[in-house]
Design a protein around this motif. Structure first.
Motif, PDB file in Angstrom:
ATOM      1  N   LYS A 219      27.357  42.157  38.175  1.00 45.07           N
ATOM      2  CA  LYS A 219      28.404  43.179  38.282  1.00 45.07           C
ATOM      3  C   LYS A 219      28.641  43.873  36.949  1.00 45.07           C
ATOM      4  O   LYS A 219      28.750  45.110  36.898  1.00 45.07           O
ATOM      5  CB  LYS A 219      29.705  42.534  38.775  1.00 45.07           C
ATOM      6  N   LEU A 220      28.736  43.109  35.871  1.00 43.29           N
ATOM      7  CA  LEU A 220      28.987  43.735  34.574  1.00 43.29           C
ATOM      8  C   LEU A 220      27.866  44.690  34.192  1.00 43.29           C
ATOM      9  O   LEU A 220      28.118  45.776  33.661  1.00 43.29           O
ATOM     10  CB  LEU A 220      29.154  42.652  33.496  1.00 43.29           C
ATOM     11  N   ASN A 221      26.629  44.300  34.469  1.00 39.86           N
ATOM     12  CA  ASN A 221      25.513  45.183  34.139  1.00 39.86           C
ATOM     13  C   ASN A 221      25.512  46.443  35.006  1.00 39.86           C
ATOM     14  O   ASN A 221      25.099  47.510  34.557  1.00 39.86           O
ATOM     15  CB  ASN A 221      24.190  44.434  34.291  1.00 39.86           C
ATOM     16  N   SER A 222      25.999  46.334  36.236  1.00 42.73           N
ATOM     17  CA  SER A 222      26.014  47.499  37.126  1.00 42.73           C
ATOM     18  C   SER A 222      27.094  48.503  36.755  1.00 42.73           C
ATOM     19  O   SER A 222      27.069  49.648  37.220  1.00 42.73           O
ATOM     20  CB  SER A 222      26.222  47.047  38.572  1.00 42.73           C
ATOM     21  N   GLY A 227      23.695  54.125  32.665  1.00 44.61           N
ATOM     22  CA  GLY A 227      22.415  53.651  33.170  1.00 44.61           C
ATOM     23  C   GLY A 227      21.632  52.915  32.091  1.00 44.61           C
ATOM     24  O   GLY A 227      22.121  52.630  30.996  1.00 44.61           O
ATOM     25  N   GLY A 228      20.394  52.619  32.389  1.00 46.76           N
ATOM     26  CA  GLY A 228      19.543  51.929  31.428  1.00 46.76           C
ATOM     27  C   GLY A 228      19.998  50.494  31.230  1.00 46.76           C
ATOM     28  O   GLY A 228      20.736  49.921  32.032  1.00 46.76           O
ATOM     29  N   ASP A 283      28.674  49.687  26.251  1.00 45.90           N
ATOM     30  CA  ASP A 283      28.827  50.261  27.584  1.00 45.90           C
ATOM     31  C   ASP A 283      29.916  49.579  28.401  1.00 45.90           C
ATOM     32  O   ASP A 283      30.646  50.238  29.138  1.00 45.90           O
ATOM     33  CB  ASP A 283      27.495  50.167  28.347  1.00 45.90           C
ATOM     34  N   VAL A 284      30.006  48.264  28.304  1.00 42.81           N
ATOM     35  CA  VAL A 284      30.945  47.496  29.122  1.00 42.81           C
ATOM     36  C   VAL A 284      31.646  46.471  28.233  1.00 42.81           C
ATOM     37  O   VAL A 284      30.991  45.801  27.420  1.00 42.81           O
ATOM     38  CB  VAL A 284      30.230  46.780  30.287  1.00 42.81           C
ATOM     39  N   ILE A 285      32.958  46.355  28.405  1.00 44.34           N
ATOM     40  CA  ILE A 285      33.755  45.364  27.667  1.00 44.34           C
ATOM     41  C   ILE A 285      34.390  44.424  28.677  1.00 44.34           C
ATOM     42  O   ILE A 285      35.200  44.840  29.505  1.00 44.34           O
ATOM     43  CB  ILE A 285      34.853  46.035  26.815  1.00 44.34           C
ATOM     44  N   LEU A 503      18.371  40.735  30.049  1.00 44.32           N
ATOM     45  CA  LEU A 503      18.696  40.861  28.632  1.00 44.32           C
ATOM     46  C   LEU A 503      17.515  41.424  27.870  1.00 44.32           C
ATOM     47  O   LEU A 503      16.386  40.974  28.032  1.00 44.32           O
ATOM     48  CB  LEU A 503      19.049  39.491  28.036  1.00 44.32           C
ATOM     49  N   SER A 504      17.774  42.394  27.043  1.00 44.29           N
ATOM     50  CA  SER A 504      16.712  42.908  26.182  1.00 44.29           C
ATOM     51  C   SER A 504      16.752  42.178  24.853  1.00 44.29           C
ATOM     52  O   SER A 504      17.750  41.600  24.461  1.00 44.29           O
ATOM     53  CB  SER A 504      16.927  44.407  25.930  1.00 44.29           C
TER      54      SER A 504
END
Length: 849
Positions: A219-222, A227-228, A283-285, A503-504
């Motif tokens: 969910k956090l990644n979405s 994007g990306g 991007d997300v906190i 994860l990159s």
């Protein structure tokens, strides 16, 4: 719950007596075991009380070694190891299906409430909720009106506190929506239980927790607005937060960077993380900071926990904050009174999980009822404040009841009352046996693909005694692992199955500059502590030796303690009495944590740095740090004045722990930014401490015998006395000692070795061969290395025309000056950032806090 097919308890559990009037999780009223508890209690019975106590001690040792703790509100130096009871809480598969459906349904409803309160406000418009209940509540933030995040849900995480009433049915007593805590502790509990009772967990077919954390990561990644591959960070209030361990634990488990407000900045409408290699866009906190503290520009102006301008970046759609700012309004317990009508309005049917009966004192009829039935109720504030606990009316005396009558009448809208349905009890290992303890279960739901995924388990808390009615971590509650029993074996699922794809490499290398700075100072403080401890140990050994120490040596040794540690006024020629009775001052230099430069002060400063960089340290490192804390706590008892024990022996474990910490940094840390700055801090401080020591012991000119004793003390502090004797096979001579302590590159404690290491670290850090320009810190360090390399030991050992060692004093003074300048330049280059903007006006008029 069904009470048929109950089994008599095994012999070892006959002493357990469920409490009258309470529902017991494991035993029926006639003391027979409930079916889904049978297998586990049989196994625990075979272990016996002694075996359970052994498992409990092992669990506490694992938790201690993991650094699992809970900080007390308002007491930043007071922490306690997270408590875990070895007897789990069991929930059968069939019952859990109903609870799981109820938690998912409740999360969906609260998501609808959140959208409505910061959107059309149909609940107020249709008079389902009183306007004053919402609009006058401190959790309602007008600045958050109209904020929307991507996706179908606004409420990402939802936690629910549940108790089982006397009828055995679960009911909700509280909702947590700002920054719900406990999921990380539940995971730690499961990890520990799988180590102390591995076969029992496996054979009991316990639902695993990993699916919940997979859903959370997914969910956090979405949510990334651009994007990306998203950059997700966890925002923590810092090391003094009650649940800071959980913040670091989740950051490591999920693979996200742990940041504080000062690590982030808003520029051009975007949020950036400040790291050594520049700014990284966020991007997300996932926040663990309460609403009001998150943005000092638009919310609370005196906050240092948030990010100035964060709300504006959220409005622009350039960053997503989970849970959304403003969701604290959903924690108002007065909402529970209106949940039946809200559910009918939005869902068209009653909630599967009912709420505890609740009265809001802002309603005149409710207020009248509460004031006349106060002994039967539990009083709660509508807005949570640190350190404030619920009040159980039945435990109030006449004076307490009168006080609460006045308080509830004075500010009625700020209070609610709930029916005192005393929670169920569960078997807990206390006072050498199994005792029934009040039990509260916190369940968790995370938004996931159009619905909510519920953790198959949760965080169970039990009161510290059977008489305690309010179950709270702040009041000493302990925890249990929550086992949801599956009807068939579970497929092995772990979070790490998805880790590679989600994860990159760039994400995993993110490191806030604050963390690096704390590692740098961790290295410096550990060296200060070790240097001071070694000198004090050597001083005690010399003072307590069989032969009488000459006054000149005694004075010089004691004076060196003050000069090296900086513990002024200390031993001074102006106060000769301190030299005659040095024990009190020496013990203060060790134990007085409020005295700058003392051993305890340096160790505690180092431990504070490790807390700020906790996520960078290995499990073995945390174990050593726990040992170090224990050693520090034991020192006062071992260093009693006028005791017959040798003080130097009490210092040995401290030096051993500091050496173990140093060794682990060499063996357990990746050679990245963090490790380099830890090493640079260590090398810089070792150089500074060595120059101070040599100036204090070797520059003064004394007679030959006295100088020999001071040379021996210097070699002992430098850990090279044995090496000297093997190499030179003679009594200490100044020239040879200077070669070994200053110039010998094979000696890892020599000044030359430290400068070589520092040079290499800065070379690698600043691009290596790719840059031909020297930074100011490298230039200053080169000056120091050149001064040392051009020096000659025989010239430094010689006396000048005035009978002084001016050449040695000058060299050490110049080295100290340049190394101090190098440290300042490194800090200025890498660590010093401009102060974040702050609000210019007061927005807290009338706030009583």
């Amino acid at each position: 719950m069904a009470t048929d097919n109950l089994t008599p308890p095994p012999e070892a559990l006959l002493q357990y007596a469920p409490r009258d009037g309470r529902f017991d999780e494991a035993f029926a009223a006639d003391s027979r075991i409930r079916p889904h508890w049978q297998y586990v209690l049989d196994a625990l019975s075979r272990l016996g009380i002694a075996g359970l106590q052994n498992r409990q001690h092992k669990a506490q040792r694992i938790l201690r070694d993991d650094g699992a703790n809970y900080n007390m509100v308002g007491q930043p130096q007071k922490t306690r190891v997270w408590g875990l009871d070895p007897v789990p809480l069991l929930i059968g598969s069939e019952e859990w299906s109903r609870i799981e459906a109820g938690l998912s349904e409740r999360a969906e409803l609260f998501d609808l409430i959140l959208r409505d309160l910061y959107g059309p406000r149909e609940l107020i418009r249709n008079r389902i909720l009183p306007a004053e209940l919402i609009l006058s509540h401190s959790g309602f933030l007008r600045a958050c009106q109209g904020l929307n995040m991507p996706g179908e849900q606004q409420l990402i995480l939802h936690a629910v506190d549940m108790v089982r009433g006397p009828d055995g049915q679960m009911q909700v007593v509280a909702d947590r929506t700002q920054a719900p805590s406990g999921a990380g502790y539940a995971l730690e509990n499961r990890t520990v239980m799988s180590r102390i009772l591995p076969s029992l967990i496996r054979d009991s077919q316990v639902h695993r927790l990993a699916l919940f954390f997979q859903a959370l990561r997914r969910k956090l990644n979405s949510l990334a607005p651009n994007g990306g591959t998203p950059r997700v960070v966890i925002l923590t209030p810092g090391a003094y937060s009650e649940t800071y361990f959980e913040h670091t634990y989740l950051a490591n488990y999920l693979g996200y960077s742990l940041v504080q407000g000062g690590d982030l900045t808003v520029r051009d409408g975007f949020v950036w993380m400040k790291s050594l290699d520049g700014l990284h866009r966020v991007d997300v906190i996932l926040r663990r900071v309460d609403d009001i503290w998150c943005d000092p520009v638009e919310l609370r102006g005196d906050s240092h926990l948030g990010v100035p301008g964060l709300l504006e970046a959220v409005r622009a759609g350039n960053v997503v904050v989970a849970n959304p700012l403003g969701s604290g309004i959903l924690e108002n317990p007065a909402l529970l009174k209106y949940m039946p009508r809200i559910s009918e309005f939005f869902l068209g049917h009653p909630l599967t999980l009912p709420s505890a009966r609740t009265w809001w004192l802002g309603d005149p009829a409710d207020r009248e009822y509460v004031l006349t039935h106060l002994p039967e109720l539990i009083i709660k504030p509508t807005s949570r404040r640190p350190g404030q606990q619920s009040v159980y009316g039945a435990q109030l005396d006449e004076k307490g009841l009168a006080h609460w009558h006045r308080e509830l009448t004075r500010n009625p809208a700020q209070w609610v009352a709930q029916e005192a349905n005393l929670p169920s009890t569960s078997p807990t290992l206390q006072r050498g046996g199994l005792r029934p303890s009040p039990t509260v279960l916190r369940g968790f739901a995370v938004a996931d693909e159009g619905s909510y995924t519920v953790m198959s388990g949760g965080l169970t808390r039990v009161a510290s005694s059977g008489r305690q009615m309010v179950v709270s971590n702040q009041l000493g509650a302990t925890s249990k692992d929550t086992w949801v029993l599956a009807s068939e074996p579970q497929r092995l699922t772990t979070l790490r199955e998805q880790q590679t794809s989600l994860l990159s490499g760039e994400q995993s290398s993110d490191l806030p500059s604050r963390v690096v700075e704390n590692l740098f100072w961790m290295g410096r403080y550990s060296e200060r502590a070790e240097s001071a401890t070694r000198l004090l140990r050597t001083t005690f050994m010399q003072l307590n030796s069989a032969s009488t120490l000459p006054d000149s040596v005694r004075h010089q040794l004691l004076q060196s303690v003050t000069e090296v540690t900086g513990t002024q006024p200390g031993f001074s020629p102006q106060d000769p009495q301190t030299f005659d009775n040095p024990e009190t001052e020496l013990l203060n230099v060790i134990l007085d944590s409020g005295r700058f430069g003392s051993v305890c002060s340096n160790v505690q400063a180092m431990l504070s740095c490790t807390e700020e960089a906790r996520e960078m340290l290995s499990g073995d490192t945390h174990r050593v740090l726990s040992d170090l804390r224990d050693t520090l706590n034991d020192l006062p008892a071992q260093l009693q004045p006028d005791s017959l024990a040798a003080p130097e022996e009490a210092l040995d474990p401290l030096i051993t722990s500091l050496l173990a910490l140093s060794g682990l940094s060499q063996e357990s840390m990746i050679r990245g930014f963090g490790w380099r700055f830890l090493e640079m801090g260590r090398r810089l401080e070792r150089t500074l401490q060595t120059t101070l020591l040599l100036r204090a012991l070797l520059v003064p000119v004394l007679d030959d015998d006295a100088e020999e004793q001071l040379l021996e003390a210097a070699l002992m502090c430098g850990e090279v006395l044995v090496t000297y004797r093997r190499r030179y096979r003679s009594q200490p001579e100044l020239r040879n000692a200077l070669v070994l302590l200053l110039l010998d590159r094979s000696n890892p404690r020599s000044l030359q070795y430290q400068l070589d290491q520092l040079t290499q670290h800065l070379y690698e850090l600043q691009g290596g061969a790719s840059t031909s320009l020297l930074s100011e810190e490298r230039r200053t360090l080169l000056e120091a290395r050149t001064l040392l390399q051009l020096s000659r030991a025989e010239q430094l050992a010689e006396l000048d025309d005035q009978g002084q060692r001016q050449a040695l004093d000058t060299l050490l003074s110049q080295l100290f000056e340049r190394l101090t300048a190098t440290a300042t330049l490194i800090a200025g280059h890498y660590f010093e950032h401009q102060r974040n903007p702050q609000q210019l006006v007061n927005t807290r008029w009338g706030d009583e806090e």
